[in-house]
Design an enzyme around this catalytic site. Structure first.
Site, mmCIF file in Angstrom:
data_model
loop_
_atom_site.group_PDB
_atom_site.id
_atom_site.type_symbol
_atom_site.label_atom_id
_atom_site.label_comp_id
_atom_site.label_asym_id
_atom_site.label_seq_id
_atom_site.Cartn_x
_atom_site.Cartn_y
_atom_site.Cartn_z
ATOM 1 N N ARG A 20 0.456 -1.357 -0.008
ATOM 2 C CA ARG A 20 -0.560 -0.216 -0.415
ATOM 3 C C ARG A 20 0.766 1.660 -0.056
ATOM 4 N NH1 ARG A 20 -3.502 -2.036 5.296
ATOM 5 N NH2 ARG A 20 -2.197 -3.497 5.158
ATOM 6 N N LYS A 27 9.059 -0.699 2.434
ATOM 7 C CA LYS A 27 8.332 0.256 3.612
ATOM 8 C C LYS A 27 9.160 0.753 4.181
ATOM 9 C CE LYS A 27 4.776 -1.722 6.076
ATOM 10 N NZ LYS A 27 3.583 -1.291 6.217
ATOM 11 N N TYR A 363 31.685 33.602 -5.850
ATOM 12 C CA TYR A 363 32.133 32.279 -6.024
ATOM 13 C C TYR A 363 33.607 32.317 -5.752
ATOM 14 C CZ TYR A 363 31.871 27.718 -7.429
ATOM 15 O OH TYR A 363 32.225 25.855 -7.519
ATOM 16 N N ASN A 383 37.115 27.977 -12.013
ATOM 17 C CA ASN A 383 37.467 27.076 -11.562
ATOM 18 C C ASN A 383 37.771 26.307 -12.734
ATOM 19 O OD1 ASN A 383 35.110 26.900 -10.979
ATOM 20 N ND2 ASN A 383 35.335 25.031 -9.541
#
Ligand code: UD1
Ligand code: MG
Length: 454
Positions: A20, A27, A363, A383
């Site tokens: 289910r 599960k 950055y 980079n």
């Protein structure tokens, strides 16, 4: 945790399909507050200090085994899903020598360790005890059947049709081991083609020694069979986690919008502001302020940090780091003491030294930045050249002018500086100053040859 033997063996039933859930994931591996539900059940079992824990696996066995980290666990395979009694029976060899056996459904992550202790104690002279909780109707679950004196006569399964009381079987049991192993082979196949563990209270009653029923709070036994119940379990578990932290000295200003995984650790005198999520292996040290609007995942925050409207992932902030608003630190980066990062500062796979300021639009990726350097507005470590990532090394006390592009691989020596808008393609020596596009060493001005003229 001591290694003292308690004579107890725990069985966790986790072989079922969980149809289910409509999921590819077994599960018991669906997470509740960041931890697979079976992890919560095993953690509760461990608090009992059992000699051994046997986990019955079947559907998705390999995945389930890979997700369970406890060294106390022995896995027992159930090749065919022939019911809960068949699953328990397969654990007999693994738990040989244990005097008490506790059996838990693997799909009930809210189980409380105190309850397991109570099961063992309540059993007394009876061969078994089990948890029950009052329900409003007879729908679903196994229901307790009692005789005129109120003694437990048996459990009526939902497949057996109506009958019994509205008292539900929680799926948590304590057994006398010798009795359990003796009775299991006597259980007959049900009409549904399964061996039900829940036949045992009837055996106990017929032998004149009825099972004991122990009342459990309904929310402690929630068995997760679909994703609606999964969300309900998440809500209850989340509240428990928040309360535990608050009682341990953490201020959580708005529990309704604060999400903390079960695995997160937080020291006292930390304050969490609204709309914040702390997940995975995150640890927050004392005096820090997290939020509002902050996500911290698998990261460590030192003492007295502030992290505002920011995202910190897989990284370490040392003491007194101030991140945000709008900082993003990721990729195993480390930020040393007293740094300030904010207003769209991103740090990726980098080591930042102490006292570095990185206040606006920048950055820094694949880089090392030395103590005391200033990463001004608009700095970018370029980079990536389209094929590979390269490293940038920025020394100590470097002063980068606004909008400097550092084209990696490149090294900027200690105390060097760059002019605004420089595009640095070559290494800059210690103390050097470069400007322009591409950046060149700034010409040292020579004194005029003939001061004063002719
Ligand atoms: C079971 C109980 C029911 C109780 C309810 C509480 C039985 C027969 N019924 O019903 O009385 O009210 O739990 O939640 O036990 N499993 C195996 N192997 C199997 C079958 C199941 O390991 O062959 C495992 C499942 O993975 C699950 C647990 O046993 O963790 C319970 O099975 P499930 O099918 O969920 O039983 P319920 O119908 O919930
Ligand atoms: Mg169930």
């Amino acid at each position: 945790m001591s290694n003292e033997a308690t004579g107890t063996g725990v069985i966790v039933l986790a072989a079922g399909k969980g149809t289910r859930m409509k999921s590819r994931l077994p599960k018991v591996l669906h997470p509740v507050c960041g931890v697979p539900m079976i992890g919560h059940v095993i953690a509760a079992a461990e608090r009992l200090r059992p000699d051994r824990i046997a986990v019955v696996v079947g559907h998705g066995a390999e995945e389930v085994q890979a997700a369970v980290t406890s060294s106390r666990v022995t896995f027992v395979e159930q090749p065919e899903l022939l019911g809960t009694a068949d699953a328990v029976r397969r654990c007999q060899d693994a738990l040989a020598g244990c005097r008490d056996i506790v059996v838990l459904n693997g799909d009930s992550p809210l189980v409380q360790p105190e309850m397991l202790q109570a099961l063992t104690e309540a059993r007394g002279e009876a061969p078994m005890a089990f948890g029950t909780h009052p329900a409003e109707d007879r729908g679903g679950f196994g229901r307790v059947d009692r005789d005129e004196q109120g003694r437990v006569r048996g459990i009526v399964e939902r497949a057996d049709g109506p009958g019994g009381t509205t008292e539900r079987n929680a799926g948590q049991y304590g057994f006398d081991a010798a009795w359990l192993w003796e009775q299991l082979p006597k259980i007959e196949l049900s009409d549904k083609g399964e061996y039900y563990l829940t036949v045992l209270p009837r055996f106990a009653y017929d032998a004149g020694s009825p099972a004991k029923a122990v009342t459990v709070a309904e929310e402690d036994v929630l068995g997760i069979d679909n994703r609606v119940v999964l969300a309900e379990a998440e809500r209850i578990m989340r509240q428990r986690i928040l309360e535990r932290h608050m009682l341990d000295g953490v201020t959580i200003v708005d529990p309704a919008t604060t999400y903390i995984d079960a695995s997160v650790t937080i020291e006292s005198d930390v304050t969490i502001l609204p709309n914040s999520t702390l997940s995975g292996t995150t640890h927050v040290r004392t005096g820090s302020l997290v939020g509002p609007g902050t996500t911290v995942r698998n990261s460590r925050l030192g003492e007295e940090c502030t992290v505002t409207q920011s995202v910190i992932e897989e990284s370490t902030l040392s003491d007194r780091v101030h991140a945000g608003p709008y900082a993003h630190v990721r990729g195993q980066s480390t930020i040393a003491e007293d740094c300030h990062l904010g207003n769209y500062a991103e740090v990726n796979r980098s080591r930042i030294g102490r006292d570095v300021n990185m206040h606006h639009f920048s950055y820094v990726g694949d880089a090392e930045v030395g103590d005391g350097s200033n990463i001004a507005a608009g700095i970018i470590t370029c980079n990536f050249d389209g094929e590979a990532k390269h490293k940038t090394v920025i020394g100590r006390n470097v002063l980068l002018g606004s909008d400097t592009m550092l084209v990696a691989p490149v090294t900027i020596g200690d105390n060097a500086s760059t002019g605004a808008g420089s595009v640095v393609t070559k290494d800059v020596p210690a103390g050097g100053r470069v400007v322009g596009v591409p950046a060149r060493a700034m010409a040292t001005r020579r004194p005029p040859e003939n001061p004063g003229g002719s």
